[in-house]
Enzyme design. Structure first.
Site, PDB file in Angstrom:
ATOM      1  N   ASN A  93       0.887  -1.166   0.000  1.00 23.37           N
ATOM      2  CA  ASN A  93       0.000   0.000   0.000  1.00 23.37           C
ATOM      3  C   ASN A  93       0.928   1.220   0.000  1.00 23.37           C
ATOM      4  OD1 ASN A  93      -1.772   2.050   0.532  1.00 23.37           O
ATOM      5  ND2 ASN A  93      -2.728   1.068   2.305  1.00 23.37           N
ATOM      6  N   GLY A 148     -15.374   2.266  14.294  1.00 21.09           N
ATOM      7  CA  GLY A 148     -16.472   1.296  14.253  1.00 21.09           C
ATOM      8  C   GLY A 148     -16.212   0.054  15.077  1.00 21.09           C
ATOM      9  N   GLU A 149     -14.941  -0.395  15.087  1.00 22.03           N
ATOM     10  CA  GLU A 149     -14.612  -1.622  15.812  1.00 22.03           C
ATOM     11  C   GLU A 149     -14.410  -1.389  17.299  1.00 22.03           C
ATOM     12  OE1 GLU A 149     -11.195  -3.432  13.845  1.00 22.03           O
ATOM     13  OE2 GLU A 149     -12.134  -3.007  11.913  1.00 22.03           O
ATOM     14  N   LEU A 165     -15.794   3.242   9.650  1.00 19.51           N
ATOM     15  CA  LEU A 165     -15.505   4.467  10.407  1.00 19.51           C
ATOM     16  C   LEU A 165     -14.068   4.433  10.912  1.00 19.51           C
ATOM     17  CD1 LEU A 165     -18.810   4.455  12.546  1.00 19.51           C
ATOM     18  CD2 LEU A 165     -18.446   5.436  10.260  1.00 19.51           C
ATOM     19  N   GLY A 166     -13.158   4.958  10.116  1.00 19.35           N
ATOM     20  CA  GLY A 166     -11.760   5.074  10.534  1.00 19.35           C
ATOM     21  C   GLY A 166     -11.456   6.553  10.635  1.00 19.35           C
ATOM     22  N   ASN A 167     -10.237   6.934  10.283  1.00 22.56           N
ATOM     23  CA  ASN A 167      -9.955   8.366  10.209  1.00 22.56           C
ATOM     24  C   ASN A 167     -10.707   8.933   9.000  1.00 22.56           C
ATOM     25  OD1 ASN A 167      -8.848  10.614  11.271  1.00 22.56           O
ATOM     26  ND2 ASN A 167      -6.790  10.235  10.493  1.00 22.56           N
ATOM     27  N   GLY A 168     -10.600   8.210   7.880  1.00 25.29           N
ATOM     28  CA  GLY A 168     -11.544   8.427   6.780  1.00 25.29           C
ATOM     29  C   GLY A 168     -12.767   7.572   7.081  1.00 25.29           C
ATOM     30  N   GLY A 181     -11.253   1.607  12.685  1.00 27.53           N
ATOM     31  CA  GLY A 181     -10.816   2.034  14.026  1.00 27.53           C
ATOM     32  C   GLY A 181     -11.925   2.477  14.963  1.00 27.53           C
ATOM     33  N   ASP A 189      -9.113  12.095  17.161  1.00 30.15           N
ATOM     34  CA  ASP A 189      -9.102  10.739  17.709  1.00 30.15           C
ATOM     35  C   ASP A 189     -10.321  10.560  18.620  1.00 30.15           C
ATOM     36  OD1 ASP A 189      -8.589   8.398  19.294  1.00 30.15           O
ATOM     37  OD2 ASP A 189      -6.524   8.506  18.565  1.00 30.15           O
ATOM     38  N   ARG A 204      -2.471  -2.059  -3.555  1.00 28.73           N
ATOM     39  CA  ARG A 204      -3.677  -1.260  -3.370  1.00 28.73           C
ATOM     40  C   ARG A 204      -3.579  -0.073  -4.332  1.00 28.73           C
ATOM     41  NH1 ARG A 204      -5.036   3.246   1.013  1.00 28.73           N
ATOM     42  NH2 ARG A 204      -7.217   3.489   0.495  1.00 28.73           N
ATOM     43  N   HIS A 229     -12.694   3.009  -0.254  1.00 31.67           N
ATOM     44  CA  HIS A 229     -12.731   1.973   0.794  1.00 31.67           C
ATOM     45  C   HIS A 229     -13.421   0.692   0.282  1.00 31.67           C
ATOM     46  CE1 HIS A 229     -12.848   5.251   4.180  1.00 31.67           C
ATOM     47  NE2 HIS A 229     -11.592   4.845   3.980  1.00 31.67           N
ATOM     48  N   GLU A 248      -8.228  -5.224   5.046  1.00 31.44           N
ATOM     49  CA  GLU A 248      -8.029  -4.884   3.634  1.00 31.44           C
ATOM     50  C   GLU A 248      -6.850  -5.627   3.029  1.00 31.44           C
ATOM     51  OE1 GLU A 248      -8.596  -0.817   5.170  1.00 31.44           O
ATOM     52  OE2 GLU A 248      -9.280  -0.336   3.167  1.00 31.44           O
ATOM     53  N   ARG A 291     -11.846  15.484   7.510  1.00 33.42           N
ATOM     54  CA  ARG A 291     -12.607  15.921   6.331  1.00 33.42           C
ATOM     55  C   ARG A 291     -14.047  16.253   6.718  1.00 33.42           C
ATOM     56  NH1 ARG A 291     -11.142  10.670   3.424  1.00 33.42           N
ATOM     57  NH2 ARG A 291      -8.890  10.870   3.272  1.00 33.42           N
TER      58      ARG A 291
HETATM   59  P1  ADP Z   1      -7.364   4.931   8.950  1.00 32.91           P
HETATM   60  O1  ADP Z   1      -6.998   3.564   8.406  1.00 32.91           O
HETATM   61  O2  ADP Z   1      -8.459   5.612   8.212  1.00 32.91           O
HETATM   62  O3  ADP Z   1      -6.200   5.813   9.247  1.00 32.91           O
HETATM   63  P2  ADP Z   1      -8.312   3.487  11.303  1.00 32.91           P
HETATM   64  O4  ADP Z   1      -9.361   2.597  10.750  1.00 32.91           O
HETATM   65  O5  ADP Z   1      -7.062   2.870  11.806  1.00 32.91           O
HETATM   66  O6  ADP Z   1      -8.012   4.706  10.366  1.00 32.91           O
HETATM   67  O7  ADP Z   1      -8.979   4.323  12.504  1.00 32.91           O
HETATM   68  C1  ADP Z   1      -8.251   5.244  13.232  1.00 32.91           C
HETATM   69  C2  ADP Z   1      -9.175   5.931  14.204  1.00 32.91           C
HETATM   70  O8  ADP Z   1      -9.830   4.957  15.024  1.00 32.91           O
HETATM   71  C3  ADP Z   1      -8.474   6.823  15.208  1.00 32.91           C
HETATM   72  O9  ADP Z   1      -8.294   8.115  14.689  1.00 32.91           O
HETATM   73  C4  ADP Z   1      -9.443   6.845  16.379  1.00 32.91           C
HETATM   74  O10 ADP Z   1     -10.379   7.892  16.200  1.00 32.91           O
HETATM   75  C5  ADP Z   1     -10.190   5.541  16.263  1.00 32.91           C
HETATM   76  N1  ADP Z   1      -9.887   4.575  17.330  1.00 32.91           N
HETATM   77  C6  ADP Z   1      -8.872   3.692  17.375  1.00 32.91           C
HETATM   78  N2  ADP Z   1      -8.923   2.993  18.533  1.00 32.91           N
HETATM   79  C7  ADP Z   1      -9.991   3.444  19.215  1.00 32.91           C
HETATM   80  C8  ADP Z   1     -10.586   3.126  20.485  1.00 32.91           C
HETATM   81  N3  ADP Z   1     -10.084   2.183  21.272  1.00 32.91           N
HETATM   82  N4  ADP Z   1     -11.695   3.810  20.846  1.00 32.91           N
HETATM   83  C9  ADP Z   1     -12.219   4.759  20.046  1.00 32.91           C
HETATM   84  N5  ADP Z   1     -11.707   5.111  18.858  1.00 32.91           N
HETATM   85  C10 ADP Z   1     -10.610   4.451  18.444  1.00 32.91           C
END
Ligand code: ADP
Length: 408
Positions: free
Chosen positions: A11, A336-337, A213-216, A334, A286, A95, A184, A388, A245
């Protein structure tokens, strides 16, 4: 066949390369790592040799370009007998962020494919050039190996025109290839299938709303395994509120910022992509930090959270209507999980739609896919960790395996 069953997943970003080496006989991860700040004095490599169970190795030293980065990665892999020159390496899966309309599936890379990825640079100016550099570097290192492009946009190419077109003048849109591509896709494909599996059903029989639901962040509506709508559009800026964003805004905001605010296009680009979303609303992107501030009574953090949830809920409602029947909602990435309060708030009050979260199940922290819906709720609510890299490796191996068979 020989035991060549390893796939390297790359990637490549503009100044970084993330990688994983997998053994596709059992989908196990042999090694993973990251090279950051390529081209700077303080480039950093972090390598984790998973197969040998060894400690992560991390070092900082100048790495001039992607070629040097990949050679450094190979040298690290070689310490465990897994170097890129190994005959057991079957293929490299890349990717690629933008595959436009044409790439609907993973594709073995040849000169024509490279040219098409290059042609798409105007719609993915940040990502496709970096992806191309990664591909060319890997090709130079192992010209004999099949290299496969797995596109972020591919899963969304099944969207009907009614979902994929913006309601702007058709000739103008087509002249500039303006349409909703979505991103995604590898994650939405993986998670929608894993959700069907969790329900004990075939993907063809299940309608799922996936919330990545990650940073993106992006949502998708998946009917019987095929994407029918997604929240990101021409670029990853559209849709949900994200870490930095804005997601959806009135397009006239941009005109207003230019005309009245006196901002340049570059400044507005930075504002909407890097200084908006959660960070623009409260100074943090975060979700852990935002929840901590909310617990301390911080009102700005609370408002940012509320705006994030409001938008998420709107998309759940919209995709419910698009699908007509929903079997499951899956939270991934990040936030969502990991963020139980986000999952709880996103479906709160939607009992009439058959959606309800069980507070105890939602609070459990676990690694695998799991259901968190209340007993008796009509729609399953699930937490499904995305993967991914595994999806890219699986698609790469399936394609290369097929090619090997036709050659034999
Ligand atoms: P990306 O791949 O888009 O950079 P990720 O899917 O790794 O992002 O998600 C990162 C985000 O997940 C972090 O910015 C944070 O907001 C959130 N995150 C990670 N761990 C936790 C947690 N334990 N509790 C709440 N939010 C979390």
């Amino acid at each position: 066949m020989s035991s060549s069953s390893r796939v390297l997943v790359l990637n490549s970003g503009s100044s970084s390369v993330k990688y994983q080496l997998l053994d596709m006989r059992d989908s196990s991860r042999l090694a993973m790592g990251l090279v950051e700040r390529i081209g700077e004095e303080t480039s950093r490599l972090k390598h984790t040799p998973l197969a040998s169970g060894g400690e992560s190795r991390e070092w900082t030293a100048p790495i001039a370009d992607h070629d040097a980065a990949l050679k450094a990665v190979s040298a690290e892999l070689a310490k465990d007998g897994l170097g890129l020159d190994s005959p057991e390496l079957t293929a490299i899966g890349h990717r690629v962020v933008h595959g436009g309309k044409r790439f609907t599936e993973p594709t073995v890379i040849d000169d024509a494919v490279l040219a098409e990825i290059e042609r798409l640079i105007p719609v993915a100016p940040l990502h496709n050039p970096a992806n191309l550099t990664g591909i060319r570097t890997a090709q130079a290192l192992r010209p004999d190996l099949p290299q496969v492009a797995v596109f972020d946009t591919a899963f969304h190419t099944t969207m009907p025109e009614s979902a994929a077109r913006y309601a702007i003048d058709v000739e103008t849109a087509d002249a500039h290839r303006i349409r909703r591509y979505g991103f995604h896709g590898t994650s939405h494909a993986y998670v929608s299938r894993a959700t069907a599996k969790l329900l004990g059903k075939a993907p063809e029989d299940v309608n799922v709303i996936v919330l990545h639901l990650g940073n993106g962040a992006s949502a998708s509506a998946v009917r019987g395994g095929r994407c029918v709508d997604t929240s990101m559009g021409l670029t990853p800026l559209e849709g949900l509120v994200m870490g930095t964003r804005s997601g959806d805004t009135d397009p006239a905001v941009i005109l207003h910022l230019a005309r009245v605010g006196g901002m340049s296009i570059a400044e507005i680009d930075t504002l909407l992509n890097k200084k908006s979303g959660l960070i623009g609303l409260c100074g943090d992107n975060d979700m852990r930090e935002i929840r901590r501030r909310i617990d301390e009574g911080d009102e700005r953090a609370q408002l940012a959270f509320d705006i994030y949830i409001h938008r998420l809920k709107k998309y759940i409602g919209a995709y419910y209507a698009v699908l007509g029947r929903v079997d499951a909602i899956a939270f991934t990435a990040g936030v969502g999980e990991n963020a139980a309060p986000v999952r709880e708030a996103a479906v709160a009050g939607l009992e009439q739609l058959g959606l309800a979260v069980d507070a105890e199940l939602n609070a459990i922290r676990a690694d695998g896919p799991r259901l968190i819906s209340r007993a008796g709720a009509r729609v399953a609510v699930a937490v499904v960790p995305t993967d991914e890299e595994l999806e890219i490796a699986t698609q790469t191996y399936a394609l290369v395996g097929k090619n090997i068979k036709t050659v034999e």
